[in-house]
Every structure is written in C-alpha cells, then in structure tokens.
Design a protein around this motif. Structure first.
Motif, PDB file in Angstrom:
ATOM      1  N   HIS A   1      88.810  22.007  -6.249  1.00  0.00           N
ATOM      2  CA  HIS A   1      87.526  21.497  -5.686  1.00  0.00           C
ATOM      3  C   HIS A   1      87.519  19.999  -5.470  1.00  0.00           C
ATOM      4  N   ASP A   2      88.751  19.455  -6.026  1.00  0.00           N
ATOM      5  CA  ASP A   2      88.777  17.987  -6.098  1.00  0.00           C
ATOM      6  C   ASP A   2      89.210  17.239  -4.727  1.00  0.00           C
ATOM      7  N   THR A   3      89.553  18.126  -3.759  1.00  0.00           N
ATOM      8  CA  THR A   3      89.862  17.538  -2.341  1.00  0.00           C
ATOM      9  C   THR A   3      88.990  17.908  -1.167  1.00  0.00           C
ATOM     10  N   VAL A   4      88.326  19.087  -1.389  1.00  0.00           N
ATOM     11  CA  VAL A   4      87.665  19.381  -0.142  1.00  0.00           C
ATOM     12  C   VAL A   4      86.472  18.220   0.397  1.00  0.00           C
ATOM     13  N   GLY A   5      86.079  17.655  -0.633  1.00  0.00           N
ATOM     14  CA  GLY A   5      85.220  16.219  -0.653  1.00  0.00           C
ATOM     15  C   GLY A   5      85.870  15.428   0.478  1.00  0.00           C
ATOM     16  N   ILE A   6      87.272  15.053   0.191  1.00  0.00           N
ATOM     17  CA  ILE A   6      87.999  14.046   1.046  1.00  0.00           C
ATOM     18  C   ILE A   6      88.033  14.627   2.577  1.00  0.00           C
ATOM     19  N   ASP A   7      88.251  15.972   2.760  1.00  0.00           N
ATOM     20  CA  ASP A   7      87.900  16.789   3.972  1.00  0.00           C
ATOM     21  C   ASP A   7      86.335  16.345   4.636  1.00  0.00           C
ATOM     22  N   LEU A   8      85.702  16.413   3.833  1.00  0.00           N
ATOM     23  CA  LEU A   8      84.379  16.283   4.467  1.00  0.00           C
ATOM     24  C   LEU A   8      83.999  14.936   4.919  1.00  0.00           C
ATOM     25  N   VAL A   9      84.387  13.668   4.316  1.00  0.00           N
ATOM     26  CA  VAL A   9      84.349  12.476   4.790  1.00  0.00           C
ATOM     27  C   VAL A   9      85.347  12.453   5.966  1.00  0.00           C
ATOM     28  N   ALA A  10      86.503  12.873   5.779  1.00  0.00           N
ATOM     29  CA  ALA A  10      87.430  12.664   7.187  1.00  0.00           C
ATOM     30  C   ALA A  10      87.039  13.041   8.198  1.00  0.00           C
ATOM     31  N   MET A  11      86.276  14.365   8.276  1.00  0.00           N
ATOM     32  CA  MET A  11      85.953  14.980   9.511  1.00  0.00           C
ATOM     33  C   MET A  11      84.750  13.948  10.115  1.00  0.00           C
ATOM     34  N   SER A  12      84.114  13.238   9.485  1.00  0.00           N
ATOM     35  CA  SER A  12      83.104  12.464  10.161  1.00  0.00           C
ATOM     36  C   SER A  12      83.710  11.116  10.477  1.00  0.00           C
ATOM     37  N   VAL A  13      84.134  10.701   9.595  1.00  0.00           N
ATOM     38  CA  VAL A  13      84.735   9.070   9.571  1.00  0.00           C
ATOM     39  C   VAL A  13      85.826   9.086  10.854  1.00  0.00           C
ATOM     40  N   ASN A  14      86.572  10.019  10.609  1.00  0.00           N
ATOM     41  CA  ASN A  14      87.584   9.932  11.987  1.00  0.00           C
ATOM     42  C   ASN A  14      86.839   9.919  13.304  1.00  0.00           C
ATOM     43  N   ASP A  15      85.881  10.997  13.523  1.00  0.00           N
ATOM     44  CA  ASP A  15      85.447  11.012  14.623  1.00  0.00           C
ATOM     45  C   ASP A  15      84.568   9.811  15.082  1.00  0.00           C
ATOM     46  N   ILE A  16      83.874   9.173  14.242  1.00  0.00           N
ATOM     47  CA  ILE A  16      83.195   7.974  14.858  1.00  0.00           C
ATOM     48  C   ILE A  16      84.288   6.807  15.065  1.00  0.00           C
ATOM     49  N   LEU A  17      85.371   6.705  14.216  1.00  0.00           N
ATOM     50  CA  LEU A  17      86.416   5.798  14.235  1.00  0.00           C
ATOM     51  C   LEU A  17      86.847   5.730  15.734  1.00  0.00           C
ATOM     52  N   VAL A  18      86.975   6.973  16.635  1.00  0.00           N
ATOM     53  CA  VAL A  18      87.624   6.951  17.714  1.00  0.00           C
ATOM     54  C   VAL A  18      86.908   6.345  19.065  1.00  0.00           C
ATOM     55  N   GLN A  19      85.678   5.699  18.528  1.00  0.00           N
ATOM     56  CA  GLN A  19      84.990   5.103  19.660  1.00  0.00           C
ATOM     57  C   GLN A  19      84.818   3.433  18.976  1.00  0.00           C
ATOM     58  N   GLY A  20      85.697   3.111  18.168  1.00  0.00           N
ATOM     59  CA  GLY A  20      85.922   1.799  17.665  1.00  0.00           C
ATOM     60  C   GLY A  20      84.917   1.510  16.472  1.00  0.00           C
ATOM     61  N   ALA A  21      84.258   2.351  15.921  1.00  0.00           N
ATOM     62  CA  ALA A  21      83.195   2.093  14.914  1.00  0.00           C
ATOM     63  C   ALA A  21      83.943   1.746  13.610  1.00  0.00           C
ATOM     64  N   GLU A  22      83.484   0.941  12.757  1.00  0.00           N
ATOM     65  CA  GLU A  22      83.901   0.850  11.484  1.00  0.00           C
ATOM     66  C   GLU A  22      82.791   1.705  10.577  1.00  0.00           C
ATOM     67  N   PRO A  23      83.119   2.507   9.784  1.00  0.00           N
ATOM     68  CA  PRO A  23      82.050   3.652   9.131  1.00  0.00           C
ATOM     69  C   PRO A  23      81.710   2.571   8.163  1.00  0.00           C
ATOM     70  N   LEU A  24      80.316   2.671   7.941  1.00  0.00           N
ATOM     71  CA  LEU A  24      79.352   1.789   6.983  1.00  0.00           C
ATOM     72  C   LEU A  24      78.891   2.607   5.894  1.00  0.00           C
ATOM     73  N   PHE A  25      78.535   3.751   6.099  1.00  0.00           N
ATOM     74  CA  PHE A  25      78.065   4.506   4.978  1.00  0.00           C
ATOM     75  C   PHE A  25      78.012   6.213   5.219  1.00  0.00           C
ATOM     76  N   PHE A  26      78.082   6.771   4.008  1.00  0.00           N
ATOM     77  CA  PHE A  26      78.064   8.290   4.004  1.00  0.00           C
ATOM     78  C   PHE A  26      77.285   9.082   3.132  1.00  0.00           C
ATOM     79  N   LEU A  27      76.559  10.064   3.826  1.00  0.00           N
ATOM     80  CA  LEU A  27      75.705  10.984   2.781  1.00  0.00           C
ATOM     81  C   LEU A  27      76.152  12.345   3.034  1.00  0.00           C
ATOM     82  N   ASP A  28      76.137  13.101   1.847  1.00  0.00           N
ATOM     83  CA  ASP A  28      76.542  14.469   1.505  1.00  0.00           C
ATOM     84  C   ASP A  28      75.371  15.489   1.305  1.00  0.00           C
ATOM     85  N   TYR A  29      75.591  16.569   1.620  1.00  0.00           N
ATOM     86  CA  TYR A  29      74.696  17.727   1.157  1.00  0.00           C
ATOM     87  C   TYR A  29      75.515  18.820   0.494  1.00  0.00           C
ATOM     88  N   PHE A  30      75.231  19.138  -0.547  1.00  0.00           N
ATOM     89  CA  PHE A  30      76.153  20.315  -1.399  1.00  0.00           C
ATOM     90  C   PHE A  30      74.878  21.285  -1.772  1.00  0.00           C
TER      91      PHE A  30
END
Length: 349
Positions: free
Chosen positions: A84-113
């Motif tokens: 269970h120690d890497t699925v959190g990386i997947d979770l962040v990656a899916m969102s930050v890589n998405d906003i990156l493609v429009q040139g955005a610098e990721p600022l903050f993240f919130l999760d729901y478990f």
C-alpha cells in the motif's frame, strides 16, 4: 423510561463500526509526512476545517488549474499483494501530470481515503505514498478526508481519490494552439502501466494463472505491475523555462491514440513511429498473453510513453538533451502532419 428501554445496551459510534480514536491516530501518524511537503504559501497545518493557501507573489496574472482522479482497479492489485506504500504516488501523479500539461505548477493536493473499517497501519502507508508523490511534484499536501463507512466496502479494501490545484501565468498557458505541421513529438518513458488498463491487466493475470512472485526480467512480476506512476512535473517545468513547449499530453486512459488528439487542432494528426521507442517487456507480455490487437494496446495502455511533448523541430534536440540531463528517458517518436479526410488524429505505424 420503560423497562424495555432500560434494558437496552448503550451504543457508541464505535459499536456501529466507526472508530474515532483510530481516525485521530491516523492524523497524528501522517502529520510528519505532510509537513515535509509544505510550501511557504501554506497557511496553517493539517487538522483545520479548510486548508488555506496564499498564491505566491511570483505570479503576476495567475490562472488556477485543477485536476482530480483516482487510482482505479490498480487498487485491487494492492489489496492482493498487501502493498500500500506506492498507490498514493499513483494518486498524486494522475492529477499533477494532468494539470502540468497546461503549463501549471502544482501548488497543493488534497486526498480522500474511504474504507469500511479503518486499518491505521494501511492508511498510514497510503498517505506516506501520497506525501512522497507531493514531494516529487513540489506541491503541498494541505488536507484530506478519511471516511470510515461500515458496510460500504469489503473487508480489507478502500478507495482513493484526490485533486490537485496549480497555477500558470495567463500568457503562458499551454493549449496546443501553436502546434503545426512539421513539429516533433517527443515521448517520455513511463515507469510501467501507470494507473490505466488495470481491469484488462488483472483479467490477463487471472487467465494465465501466473504467480505474481515469479521472476519477470530480473524482478518479481508483482513489482512490475504495481510500479508507481512516473511524475514528470519538475523536469518539464524546467524545460518550459528554457524552451517553448507547444503542447503536452499525459498518456492515461485512452492510451496514445486518444490522448494526443486532445491537444491537436482538427486539421492535424500525430504520426508515431512504433520503432522509435522501446516498449517495455510488460506490454509485450500483456499483448501476447491476452492476444490483444495492436490497436487495442495503443488505445488502452501507454505502451512505454507516459508523456508526449510537442516542440518545434529546431528545438527537439535541445529539449531531449535537457530532459535526459534531468534523468528522463526520452525519444523522438513522431511528427505532426496535415490530416487527410477520415484519418485518425494519432497514427502509430
């Protein structure tokens, strides 16, 4: 009070299946990991009703860019492997890589478990992974929600979702509008299947009956299929500072065939050379064992390319050099051409 009422046992929330003490313990466990992700713009810490974030003065005319996602059925493999120690990386990656493609610098993240019964050790591992993903992308983990809901999930299972917010200068938004005939498509290597196509992956694993602990090209197959999604934020933000990037496509659900067209005008197509990059052994194995047609592979999986980057031909070599110097594996995988009538917007040949 009636005698009948007097004989009733006193019930608590814990009796109903919700352990507030466990929830409090989880919050204490994750505070050190969240603290490592803090940025100067964060106001306050974990535990408030709302998370406060001040937009940095470095932005003159900021536009906020947001993205949300989950991990999908890759979680089923995490449950099966008790990892269970890497699925959190997947979770962040899916969102930050998405906003990156429009040139955005990721600022903050919130999760729901969300889970049926909170296992503090498992949840701590998950959130440690989320914090690690935030560190890799330079964004702050400023809050989240843990929901313990008895009867909603099978024992030992949970679900994950999250969202990222980033910022980009209005005049620097990358939309793909400047992409034109003759531009070059660069492909940045993926770390595996990332977080897409896992319903098919699990079906192929089930059909073959393969032992996930068996050796697969020098490492356990389990490690290959659970490998976390690569986060491209820091190398691509650095590239955008040096060279004009015309467009980027995060290769997620829909694979190469359906994600690259999202940044192309209707009269353009991306023609990719399948021999230009090395498709990892995992995808060759999936194709062979599942008897998956080539077009279905390119429509379902990233096939070794986690991010496509479009630049002008004169900038291609410099862009590849910078990305390689930052530790990325990158190939020149295709060209942008004028689209003929009825032609798909991505062609792999």
């Amino acid at each position: 009070m009636s005698q009948k009422d007097a004989n009733k046992d006193s019930l608590s929330y814990r009796d109903a299946g919700v352990d507030i003490v466990a929830g409090d313990a989880l919050i204490e466990n994750i505070k050190p990991f969240a603290k490592k992700t803090m940025r100067p713009e964060v106001m306050g810490g974990i535990g408030g009703f709302g998370a406060l974030f001040e937009i940095s003065k470095k932005f003159k005319n900021p536009v906020l860019v947001s993205g949300t996602d989950g991990v999908g059925t890759k979680l089923k493999l995490a449950f099966m492997l008790n990892k269970h120690d890497t699925v959190g990386i997947d979770l962040v990656a899916m969102s930050v890589n998405d906003i990156l493609v429009q040139g955005a610098e990721p600022l903050f993240f919130l999760d729901y478990f969300a889970c049926g019964k909170l296992d503090v050790a498992v949840a701590t591992d998950v959130v440690k992974g989320i914090a690690a993903g935030c560190e890799l992308s330079g964004c702050a983990l400023i809050g989240g929600e843990t929901a313990e809901m008895p009867g909603m999930y099978p024992a030992g299972e949970y679900d994950l979702a999250g969202f990222a917010v980033g910022a980009v200068e209005k005049e620097k938004i990358i939309s793909g509008d400047t992409i034109c005939e003759g531009d070059v498509v660069l492909g940045m290597a993926s770390s595996g299947a990332h977080s897409n196509g896992y319903s098919l992956i699990r079906k192929i694993i089930e059909r073959t009956g393969i032992d996930l602990n068996s050796d697969f090209h020098g490492q356990p197959l389990a490690d290959v299929v659970i490998a976390p999604t690569r986060i491209y934020v820091k190398p691509l933000l650095a590239l955008m500072e040096k060279l004009p990037v015309k467009g980027m496509a995060h290769i997620t659900g829909g694979g190469l065939l359906e994600n690259i067209p999202r940044i192309l005008k209707d009269d353009l197509t991306a023609v990719l050379d399948k021999n230009a990059w090395q498709m990892p052994p995992l995808f060759h194995w999936l194709q062979a064992e599942g008897n998956v047609e080539a077009n279905e592979m390119y429509r379902t999986f990233n096939c070794g390319i986690g991010m496509a980057v479009v630049v002008a031909q004169e900038h291609a070599e410099a862009a590849m050099k910078q990305l390689r110097d930052s530790g990325e594996t990158v190939w020149n995988i295709g060209r942008i051409q004028k689209r003929t009538e009825g032609q798909p917007q991505t062609v792999v040949q």
